[in-house]
Design a protein around this motif. Structure first.
Motif, PDB file in Angstrom:
ATOM      1  N   ARG A  11       0.835  -1.188   0.000  1.00  0.00           N
ATOM      2  CA  ARG A  11       0.000   0.000   0.000  1.00  0.00           C
ATOM      3  C   ARG A  11       0.875   1.245   0.000  1.00  0.00           C
ATOM      4  O   ARG A  11       1.927   1.274   0.627  1.00  0.00           O
ATOM      5  N   PRO A  12       0.505   2.290  -0.729  1.00  0.00           N
ATOM      6  CA  PRO A  12       1.279   3.522  -0.704  1.00  0.00           C
ATOM      7  C   PRO A  12       1.063   4.251   0.615  1.00  0.00           C
ATOM      8  O   PRO A  12       0.139   3.946   1.369  1.00  0.00           O
ATOM      9  N   THR A  13       1.934   5.226   0.873  1.00  0.00           N
ATOM     10  CA  THR A  13       1.711   6.068   2.043  1.00  0.00           C
ATOM     11  C   THR A  13       0.350   6.737   1.913  1.00  0.00           C
ATOM     12  O   THR A  13      -0.003   7.248   0.861  1.00  0.00           O
ATOM     13  N   ARG A  14      -0.436   6.720   2.986  1.00  0.00           N
ATOM     14  CA  ARG A  14      -1.770   7.287   2.918  1.00  0.00           C
ATOM     15  C   ARG A  14      -2.064   8.080   4.175  1.00  0.00           C
ATOM     16  O   ARG A  14      -1.348   7.982   5.170  1.00  0.00           O
ATOM     17  N   LEU A  15      -3.123   8.828   4.105  1.00  0.00           N
ATOM     18  CA  LEU A  15      -3.528   9.641   5.232  1.00  0.00           C
ATOM     19  C   LEU A  15      -3.992   8.753   6.385  1.00  0.00           C
ATOM     20  O   LEU A  15      -4.746   7.801   6.189  1.00  0.00           O
ATOM     21  N   VAL A  16      -3.546   9.061   7.604  1.00  0.00           N
ATOM     22  CA  VAL A  16      -4.006   8.385   8.801  1.00  0.00           C
ATOM     23  C   VAL A  16      -4.786   9.395   9.629  1.00  0.00           C
ATOM     24  O   VAL A  16      -4.302  10.491   9.915  1.00  0.00           O
ATOM     25  N   VAL A  17      -6.009   9.026   9.991  1.00  0.00           N
ATOM     26  CA  VAL A  17      -6.901   9.902  10.737  1.00  0.00           C
ATOM     27  C   VAL A  17      -7.006   9.381  12.161  1.00  0.00           C
ATOM     28  O   VAL A  17      -7.411   8.240  12.390  1.00  0.00           O
ATOM     29  N   LEU A  18      -6.633  10.218  13.132  1.00  0.00           N
ATOM     30  CA  LEU A  18      -6.665   9.854  14.546  1.00  0.00           C
ATOM     31  C   LEU A  18      -7.793  10.618  15.232  1.00  0.00           C
ATOM     32  O   LEU A  18      -7.860  11.844  15.168  1.00  0.00           O
ATOM     33  N   ALA A  19      -8.689   9.887  15.893  1.00  0.00           N
ATOM     34  CA  ALA A  19      -9.782  10.518  16.626  1.00  0.00           C
ATOM     35  C   ALA A  19     -10.039   9.735  17.904  1.00  0.00           C
ATOM     36  O   ALA A  19      -9.534   8.622  18.084  1.00  0.00           O
ATOM     37  N   GLY A  20     -10.819  10.315  18.793  1.00  0.00           N
ATOM     38  CA  GLY A  20     -11.124   9.678  20.061  1.00  0.00           C
ATOM     39  C   GLY A  20     -11.872  10.648  20.948  1.00  0.00           C
ATOM     40  O   GLY A  20     -12.063  11.813  20.593  1.00  0.00           O
ATOM     41  N   PRO A  21     -12.283  10.203  22.110  1.00  0.00           N
ATOM     42  CA  PRO A  21     -13.068  11.068  22.998  1.00  0.00           C
ATOM     43  C   PRO A  21     -12.248  12.216  23.574  1.00  0.00           C
ATOM     44  O   PRO A  21     -11.014  12.172  23.591  1.00  0.00           O
ATOM     45  N   THR A  22     -12.940  13.222  24.045  1.00  0.00           N
ATOM     46  CA  THR A  22     -12.287  14.351  24.683  1.00  0.00           C
ATOM     47  C   THR A  22     -11.422  13.878  25.844  1.00  0.00           C
ATOM     48  O   THR A  22     -11.759  12.925  26.550  1.00  0.00           O
ATOM     49  N   ALA A  23     -10.271  14.528  26.026  1.00  0.00           N
ATOM     50  CA  ALA A  23      -9.347  14.278  27.135  1.00  0.00           C
ATOM     51  C   ALA A  23      -8.653  12.933  27.062  1.00  0.00           C
ATOM     52  O   ALA A  23      -7.949  12.546  28.001  1.00  0.00           O
ATOM     53  N   VAL A  24      -8.779  12.205  25.942  1.00  0.00           N
ATOM     54  CA  VAL A  24      -8.104  10.907  25.839  1.00  0.00           C
ATOM     55  C   VAL A  24      -6.605  11.082  25.622  1.00  0.00           C
ATOM     56  O   VAL A  24      -5.827  10.161  25.834  1.00  0.00           O
ATOM     57  N   GLY A  25      -6.204  12.279  25.197  1.00  0.00           N
ATOM     58  CA  GLY A  25      -4.783  12.542  24.994  1.00  0.00           C
ATOM     59  C   GLY A  25      -4.364  12.622  23.540  1.00  0.00           C
ATOM     60  O   GLY A  25      -3.193  12.399  23.222  1.00  0.00           O
ATOM     61  N   LYS A  26      -5.302  12.960  22.648  1.00  0.00           N
ATOM     62  CA  LYS A  26      -4.954  13.063  21.226  1.00  0.00           C
ATOM     63  C   LYS A  26      -3.867  14.107  21.006  1.00  0.00           C
ATOM     64  O   LYS A  26      -2.916  13.877  20.261  1.00  0.00           O
ATOM     65  N   GLY A  27      -4.017  15.272  21.659  1.00  0.00           N
ATOM     66  CA  GLY A  27      -3.026  16.330  21.488  1.00  0.00           C
ATOM     67  C   GLY A  27      -1.669  15.952  22.037  1.00  0.00           C
ATOM     68  O   GLY A  27      -0.631  16.236  21.426  1.00  0.00           O
ATOM     69  N   THR A  28      -1.658  15.290  23.185  1.00  0.00           N
ATOM     70  CA  THR A  28      -0.398  14.860  23.787  1.00  0.00           C
ATOM     71  C   THR A  28       0.300  13.837  22.905  1.00  0.00           C
ATOM     72  O   THR A  28       1.516  13.886  22.697  1.00  0.00           O
ATOM     73  N   LEU A  29      -0.487  12.902  22.366  1.00  0.00           N
ATOM     74  CA  LEU A  29       0.084  11.881  21.490  1.00  0.00           C
ATOM     75  C   LEU A  29       0.622  12.505  20.210  1.00  0.00           C
ATOM     76  O   LEU A  29       1.731  12.180  19.763  1.00  0.00           O
ATOM     77  N   SER A  30      -0.132  13.421  19.631  1.00  0.00           N
ATOM     78  CA  SER A  30       0.322  14.093  18.416  1.00  0.00           C
ATOM     79  C   SER A  30       1.601  14.893  18.662  1.00  0.00           C
ATOM     80  O   SER A  30       2.503  14.916  17.822  1.00  0.00           O
ATOM     81  N   ALA A  31       1.673  15.547  19.823  1.00  0.00           N
ATOM     82  CA  ALA A  31       2.874  16.306  20.162  1.00  0.00           C
ATOM     83  C   ALA A  31       4.078  15.387  20.290  1.00  0.00           C
ATOM     84  O   ALA A  31       5.191  15.732  19.870  1.00  0.00           O
TER      85      ALA A  31
END
Length: 204
Positions: A11-31
């Motif tokens: 598979r070629p490189t593709r977009l990965v979409v990360l989502a989840g509930p509020t306060a789960v730590g999406k921003g911390t993980l992305s950082a």
């Protein structure tokens, strides 16, 4: 641990979409991904909410007013947009995402559930990853502990979180955010292209 998803060989490189509930730590993980995996390109969302302490324009978000956000929507500059928690607008600028994919970069889009559903409708070839908390009690602890919302806002966000958690089955794979480093490494491993060995190198 994650719920496994089938791997598409070659598979070629593709977009990965990360989502989840509020306060789960999406921003911390992305950082963490931004700081430790420089080969991963992270989309920067636009939002009408005010910056939180420590957030930088153009790094964490593009902070815009209501009029500018409305113009971006009107001019088709957003892949997705949503009103989150009944208050602030969030959206993903289209141009930078499309450029990253043209450049064959590993592209990560961190958004809310509403936005993920919009992206799935327009880009179903993307990989959709659900970030889950270790437990409900831990999710509540994280929301209260960060101290960025008053009691009314926390109550609103927790009600939203219940709805968001129920949407886990809409995603291709789940990663439990029990340890930021481990979760980030698992996420990035999903982003790296999987390649089949050439026929003359395959084991018989």
């Amino acid at each position: 641990m994650s719920r496994p998803t089938p791997v598409d060989e070659d598979r070629p490189t593709r977009l990965v979409v990360l989502a989840g509930p509020t306060a789960v730590g999406k921003g911390t993980l992305s950082a963490y991904v931004r700081d430790h995996f420089p080969d991963v390109w992270l989309s920067v969302s636009a939002t009408t909410r005010s910056p939180r302490p420590g957030e930088t324009e153009g790094v964490h978000y593009h902070f815009v007013d209501e009029d500018e956000f409305a113009r971006m929507e009107r001019d088709g500059e957003l892949i997705e947009s949503a009103v989150v928690h009944g208050r602030n607008h969030y959206g993903t600028p289209r141009g930078p995402v499309e450029q990253a994919l043209r450049d064959q970069r590993m592209a990560l889009l961190e958004i809310d559930l509403q936005g993920a559903r919009q992206v799935r409708a327009s880009m179903p070839e993307a990989l959709f990853v659900f970030l889950a908390p270790p437990s409900w009690d831990e999710l509540v602890r994280r929301l209260v502990g960060r101290g960025t919302e008053d009691e009314e806002e926390r109550t609103r966000r927790l009600e939203t979180a219940k709805v968001e958690l129920a949407a886990e089955d809409e995603f291709d794979v789940t990663i439990v955010n029990d340890d930021v480093r481990r979760a980030a490494e698992e996420l990035v491993s999903l982003m790296r292209p999987q390649r089949r060995m050439p026929p003359n190198q395959q084991q018989e």
